[in-house]
Scaffold this motif. Structure first.
Motif, short mmCIF file in Angstrom:
data_model
loop_
_atom_site.label_atom_id
_atom_site.label_comp_id
_atom_site.label_asym_id
_atom_site.label_seq_id
_atom_site.Cartn_x
_atom_site.Cartn_y
_atom_site.Cartn_z
N ARG A 145 -4.30 8.89 7.97
CA ARG A 145 -4.39 7.47 7.62
C ARG A 145 -2.99 6.89 7.39
N ALA A 146 -2.19 7.60 6.62
CA ALA A 146 -0.84 7.14 6.31
C ALA A 146 0.02 7.06 7.57
N GLU B 37 3.82 8.72 6.47
CA GLU B 37 4.08 7.32 6.84
C GLU B 37 5.56 7.12 7.19
N SER C 253 1.06 5.09 -1.08
CA SER C 253 0.21 6.21 -1.49
C SER C 253 0.81 6.94 -2.70
N GLU D 266 -6.33 1.21 5.34
CA GLU D 266 -6.61 0.71 3.98
C GLU D 266 -6.11 -0.72 3.78
N ASN E 221 -3.90 16.69 7.05
CA ASN E 221 -4.93 16.16 6.16
C ASN E 221 -5.39 14.78 6.64
N THR E 222 -6.66 14.47 6.37
CA THR E 222 -7.19 13.16 6.77
C THR E 222 -6.41 12.02 6.13
N CYS E 223 -6.05 12.17 4.86
CA CYS E 223 -5.30 11.12 4.17
C CYS E 223 -3.93 10.92 4.81
N CYS E 224 -3.33 12.01 5.30
CA CYS E 224 -2.03 11.90 5.96
C CYS E 224 -2.15 11.25 7.33
N THR F 194 0.30 15.67 9.84
CA THR F 194 -0.97 14.93 9.87
C THR F 194 -2.17 15.87 9.74
N GLN G 191 0.84 -1.19 0.00
CA GLN G 191 0.00 0.00 0.00
C GLN G 191 0.88 1.25 0.00
N CYS H 126 1.50 12.08 1.84
CA CYS H 126 1.10 10.90 2.60
C CYS H 126 2.27 9.96 2.81
#
Length: 323
Positions: free
Chosen positions: A128-129, A25, A16, A201, A123-126, A121, A14, A21
């Protein structure tokens, strides 16, 4: 392969497409299982150490794709353990990574390793990462066939609280505990662990866990119904036994002829059908009687039997008194 390893193997793939992102991670992995040092005079390094080859591979891929850096990979064996070290030694590369991960300011001063900048962090996607990287670096999940347990182990309370805050943004109610020298954030509810897998994810692992949860819930539901039915059968059998005892006592001490006709009928039908339910008992009467009506007549027989027993005990007491 353990379920935890299956999740990490899935997350290894996975990657990104968004650079910010990948940086988030990467920052999480360095933050939880890395060390870094830098000064303008002496240069520096970034070392990520782990016993898990999958984690080392993920970090290696991240910095290669994000920063175009090919890090040095070292394998060290100690007793029965094998450690993997991914090392970046080039000063320019160290500065590039540390600045991107916000572990270094614009003046090339290294920041506190316990703190992760909220910029990483935002952003929401960040987020998650970052959770994905934190789990890769220091997380585990028990086999859901046995129990539900998700955790991330941290070296200090500040890091544990930071991970808790990020997960709380996804409405995950994380728990905290201390084990030996580690600060643990963990979950025990299957539904919330599914939510975390979704956040990271890890969709294949999520589906597997959901299937196990559904199977367990169905099995538990069947067990509850079986236990409930068994309890009802036991209750019905015990009630029928008491009713039969009362009726036999009335027959032997009073006689059915001294009962009203409707009680005589229910008494005989119950003796002839000791195992049937109240509804089935009512269907055998003429005219047919409902469940509540049958219960009322049987309860009346029980009262008569109780009065007879009480009367007999009183007579026995009187006889003893005059002996």
């Amino acid at each position: 392969m353990s379920f935890s390893m299956q999740v990490k193997e899935e997350l290894l793939k996975q990657i990104s497409p968004a650079r910010h992102c990948r940086i988030a991670e990467t920052a999480a992995i360095i933050w939880l299982c890395g060390r870094y040092k830098y000064s303008r005079l002496h240069g520096g390094y970034i070392k990520v150490s782990t016993e898990n080859l999958t984690v080392a591979s993920k970090y290696f891929i991240l910095i290669e794709k994000t920063f175009k850096i090919r890090a040095e990979v070292l394998v060290r064996r100690s007793h029965n353990s094998t450690y993997y070290q991914v090392v970046v030694r080039s000063d320019a590369d160290v500065v590039n990574i540390l600045k991107a991960a916000k572990f270094m300011d614009d003046d090339e001063e290294v920041t506190d390793n316990d703190v992760v900048s909220s910029i990483i962090t935002q952003n929401t996607c960040c987020k998650r990462a970052f959770v994905r990287g934190a789990f890769m670096a220091a997380g585990s999940i028990t086999d859901p066939e046995k129990s539900y347990h998700f955790e991330i182990a941290c070296t200090d309370e500040v890091k544990a609280d930071r991970i808790g805050d990020i997960l709380h943004a996804f409405n995950i109610d994380i728990r905290h505990t201390i084990r030996k020298r580690s600060y643990i954030v963990y979950l025990k509810e299957g539904s919330q662990i599914c939510d975390v897998l979704n956040i990271m994810e890890a969709h294949v692992a999520l589906m597997k866990l959901e299937n196990i949860r559904i199977y367990k819930e169905m099995r538990n539901s069947v067990n509850r119904k079986v236990n409930c039915e068994a309890a009802n059968i036991s209750k019905t059998t015990e009630a029928a036994r008491r009713q039969r005892q009362d009726i036999l006592y009335i027959r032997d001490n009073l006689g059915f002829g001294n009962l009203p006709e409707h009680l005589q009928e229910i008494a005989r039908v119950r003796l002839e059908n000791p195992d049937v339910s109240l509804k089935e008992l009512g269907d055998l009467l003429h005219p047919v009687l409902g469940k509540s009506g049958v219960n009322h007549r049987l309860r009346r027989l029980g009262e008569i039997a109780s009065d007879l027993r009480k009367h007999k005990e009183e007579n026995n007491d009187i006889e003893k008194h005059y002996r």
